[in-house]
Design a protein around this motif. Structure first.
Motif, PDB file in Angstrom:
ATOM      1  N   TRP A   1      30.359  29.047  11.605  1.00  0.00           N
ATOM      2  CA  TRP A   1      31.651  29.425  12.189  1.00  0.00           C
ATOM      3  C   TRP A   1      31.900  28.688  13.501  1.00  0.00           C
ATOM      4  N   ILE A   2      30.854  28.516  14.309  1.00  0.00           N
ATOM      5  CA  ILE A   2      31.011  27.832  15.598  1.00  0.00           C
ATOM      6  C   ILE A   2      31.491  26.394  15.385  1.00  0.00           C
ATOM      7  N   GLY A   3      30.849  25.664  14.484  1.00  0.00           N
ATOM      8  CA  GLY A   3      31.286  24.300  14.186  1.00  0.00           C
ATOM      9  C   GLY A   3      32.675  24.262  13.587  1.00  0.00           C
ATOM     10  N   TRP A   4      32.945  25.193  12.678  1.00  0.00           N
ATOM     11  CA  TRP A   4      34.235  25.298  11.983  1.00  0.00           C
ATOM     12  C   TRP A   4      35.353  25.569  12.974  1.00  0.00           C
ATOM     13  N   ALA A   5      35.144  26.541  13.883  1.00  0.00           N
ATOM     14  CA  ALA A   5      36.179  26.915  14.855  1.00  0.00           C
ATOM     15  C   ALA A   5      36.376  25.822  15.901  1.00  0.00           C
TER      16      ALA A   5
ATOM     17  N   GLN B   1      28.637  32.077  20.318  1.00  0.00           N
ATOM     18  CA  GLN B   1      27.842  33.013  19.521  1.00  0.00           C
ATOM     19  C   GLN B   1      28.341  34.440  19.718  1.00  0.00           C
ATOM     20  N   ASN B   2      28.619  34.802  20.964  1.00  0.00           N
ATOM     21  CA  ASN B   2      29.076  36.159  21.264  1.00  0.00           C
ATOM     22  C   ASN B   2      30.471  36.436  20.727  1.00  0.00           C
ATOM     23  N   MET B   3      31.311  35.383  20.637  1.00  0.00           N
ATOM     24  CA  MET B   3      32.666  35.544  20.109  1.00  0.00           C
ATOM     25  C   MET B   3      32.676  35.775  18.598  1.00  0.00           C
TER      26      MET B   3
ATOM     27  N   ASP C   1      25.214  24.501  11.096  1.00  0.00           N
ATOM     28  CA  ASP C   1      24.351  25.426  10.352  1.00  0.00           C
ATOM     29  C   ASP C   1      23.017  24.759   9.998  1.00  0.00           C
ATOM     30  N   TYR C   2      23.110  23.549   9.470  1.00  0.00           N
ATOM     31  CA  TYR C   2      21.911  22.829   9.042  1.00  0.00           C
ATOM     32  C   TYR C   2      21.011  22.474  10.223  1.00  0.00           C
ATOM     33  N   ALA C   3      21.610  21.924  11.284  1.00  0.00           N
ATOM     34  CA  ALA C   3      20.807  21.484  12.439  1.00  0.00           C
ATOM     35  C   ALA C   3      20.103  22.655  13.106  1.00  0.00           C
TER      36      ALA C   3
END
Length: 216
Positions: free
Chosen positions: A93-97, A122-124, A23-25
């Protein structure tokens, strides 16, 4: 049962930290998602997370993880103040998942992002971010099977009707090693002759049958 690099008690903290790092990056530092994935998977930070190093699992914030990744891979400092967050972003969410799936599967982050590029993640997000994480795991597993075809070891073992645990017990080769050879996290072509001999003897094949053809 899969041997994982670290205990589940560390998982939620690791997921939150990697979510914050993405998120930060991406949203604060304006690094493109695909570029940050490349930097992250090339860095030693991703390997330390995979290996369950406590200093990264429990000792670093997402902001510090992102800064370490960028400093190591580009030599640049990220001095941008993180903005106030009012919810979890798509990038979080991407990093988390991805962190959950890496822990669950013991695959490398490089493999995960090769099989499921950032744009696909992103699409998921829209269909999966409110669903149980097991739905993402099922989709990721299918993508992995499509992207990484079975190794000779897994194919021969499956035909023989032997589980990974049984093969480990009977051959004396560690379960972790067998898992990593089958997932291509370790190159079986570089295995010691004794290791290949022990596995081949149990599966009734030659040592050469276990080797992978190199792309040429």
């Amino acid at each position: 049962m899969m041997t994982r690099a670290y205990q589940e008690t560390y998982l939620s903290k690791a997921q939150a930290a990697l979510g914050d790092a993405f998120d930060y990056a991406i949203n604060d530092c304006r690094i493109s998602g695909a570029d940050f994935v490349k930097l992250f998977t090339a860095s030693s930070v991703s390997k330390r997370l995979e290996n369950g190093e406590p200093s990264y699992l429990a000792g670093k914030s997402g902001i510090e993880i992102a800064a370490d990744v960028v400093l190591e891979t580009t030599g640049k400092q990220l001095g941008i103040e993180p903005r106030e967050r009012f919810g979890r972003s798509r990038e979080y969410w991407i990093g988390w998942a991805a962190c959950y799936y890496q822990w669950h599967s013991s695959r490398s982050y490089g493999e995960i992002f090769d099989a499921i590029p950032f744009e696909d993640l992103q699409n998921m997000y829209y269909a999966l971010h409110e669903a149980d994480i097991t739905k993402f795991v099922d989709i990721a597993d299918a993508r992995m099977r499509d992207y990484f075809k079975e190794t000779n070891l897994k194919r021969i073992r499956s035909v023989y009707g032997c589980t990974q645990a049984e093969l480990a017990k009977r051959s004396g080769v560690s379960l972790r090693s067998i898992q990593m050879y089958e997932q291509r996290n370790k190159d079986i072509n570089k295995a010691r002759a004794e290791t290949l001999y022990r596995i081949a003897r149990i599966l009734g094949c030659t040592m050469e049958d276990l080797l992978e053809k190199q792309p040429g």
